[in-house]
Design a protein around this motif. Structure first.
Motif, PDB file in Angstrom:
ATOM      1  N   SER A 178       0.837  -1.209   0.000  1.00  0.00           N
ATOM      2  CA  SER A 178       0.000   0.000   0.000  1.00  0.00           C
ATOM      3  C   SER A 178       0.868   1.253   0.000  1.00  0.00           C
ATOM      4  CB  SER A 178      -0.948  -0.010   1.197  1.00  0.00           C
ATOM      5  OG  SER A 178      -1.735  -1.183   1.164  1.00  0.00           O
ATOM      6  N   ASP A 211      -3.679  -3.280  -5.823  1.00  0.00           N
ATOM      7  CA  ASP A 211      -3.026  -3.775  -4.610  1.00  0.00           C
ATOM      8  C   ASP A 211      -3.558  -5.187  -4.331  1.00  0.00           C
ATOM      9  OD1 ASP A 211      -2.095  -4.153  -1.976  1.00  0.00           O
ATOM     10  OD2 ASP A 211      -2.542  -2.079  -1.386  1.00  0.00           O
ATOM     11  N   ARG A 265       2.274  -0.672  12.604  1.00  0.00           N
ATOM     12  CA  ARG A 265       1.268   0.075  11.851  1.00  0.00           C
ATOM     13  C   ARG A 265      -0.083   0.007  12.552  1.00  0.00           C
ATOM     14  NH1 ARG A 265      -0.586  -2.766   6.558  1.00  0.00           N
ATOM     15  NH2 ARG A 265      -1.677  -3.963   8.140  1.00  0.00           N
TER      16      ARG A 265
END
Ligand SMILES: Nc1ncnc2c1ncn2[C@@H]1O[C@H](COP(=O)(O)OP(=O)(O)OP(=O)(O)O)[C@@H](O)[C@H]1O
Ligand SMILES: [Mg+2]
Length: 218
Positions: free
Chosen positions: A14, A94, A147
């Motif tokens: 991403s 993606d 993340r």
């Protein structure tokens, strides 16, 4: 021009797709950016069903999971990818079919089943270029953990994040196998390096393809 980006979780798909799409927009290329699963409104429902653990504790068997991923892909091809390609746009996605081959393959789905679904749904369409970001899952899963801690609910952990490291290593091996089997289509890019370095390595593979297809990317 159909470009897909693949790799294990946290490999930077991403991040790199965003950078590549910003670069292509600056160059003025006609662009459609999407992802799987969930590249369409109906597909987003499937994404939720596939990736979020169900409250009942019920879990998809491998064949159901496979069919849902391909249902999402069929809808995505029908509603987004094929129309954009027909309109001569650059399509960046993606995750695509190689993720099914890597993940469902590692879950025990035979290649023959994947081949049959692929014939049914893709009808011969293949990406012009697939970037596979290659990194040890031990590194990439750590990135995912950081993340998720920093981004909260929108990037909440999915079901696949909980799978064992050994599974992710198998997935990585399958991506490496795909790269070896399709050297003309696949660019294997080391993804352990800093973001800017990975971005440059991707661009070095994407730019010639775009030029060859007649896009101006000087
Ligand atoms: N080259 C890199 N070096 C260090 N950290 C990176 C690098 N690339 C991405 N990251 C960070 O790692 C985390 C995961 O990256 P990203 O979300 O782009 O991966 P992904 O492949 O899209 O993951 P997923 O499969 O879960 O969608 C993010 O926090 C991102 O900022
Ligand atoms: Mg991602």
């Amino acid at each position: 021009m159909f470009i897909t980006i693949e790799g294990v979780e946290g490999s930077g798909k991403s991040t790199q797709l965003l950078r590549l799409s910003e670069r292509l927009r600056r160059l003025g290329l006609p662009l459609v950016v999407s992802k799987e699963p969930g590249g369409t409104p109906l597909g987003r429902e499937l994404r939720r069903l596939l990736l979020e653990p169900h409250a009942s504790g019920d879990a998809w068997c491998p064949d159901s999971e496979l069919l849902l991923f391909y249902a999402d892909r069929a809808q995505h091809l029908y509603a987004v990818i094929r129309p954009a390609l027909a309109a001569k746009q650059v399509v960046l996605v993606d995750r695509f079919e190689d993720s099914s081959r890597a993940y469902q393959g590692a879950s025990g789905v035979p290649d023959a089943s994947l081949d049959r679904l692929s014939d049914l749904v893709l009808k011969g369409l293949r990406p012009d270029l697939t970037v596979i970001l290659d990194v040890d899952p031990e590194v990439s899963l750590q990135r995912v953990e950081v993340r998720n801690l920093s981004l909260g609910t929108e990037f909440a952990e999915t079901r696949f994040d909980h799978a064992a490291l050994a599974f992710h290593r198998q997935v990585r091996e399958r991506f490496l196998q795909i790269a070896r089997s399709h050297p003309d289509r696949v660019a294997l890019v080391p993804a352990r390096d800093p973001v800017e370095q990975v971005e440059a390595a991707i661009w070095a593979r994407v730019a010639p393809k775009l030029r060859h297809a007649g896009f101006e990317v000087s």
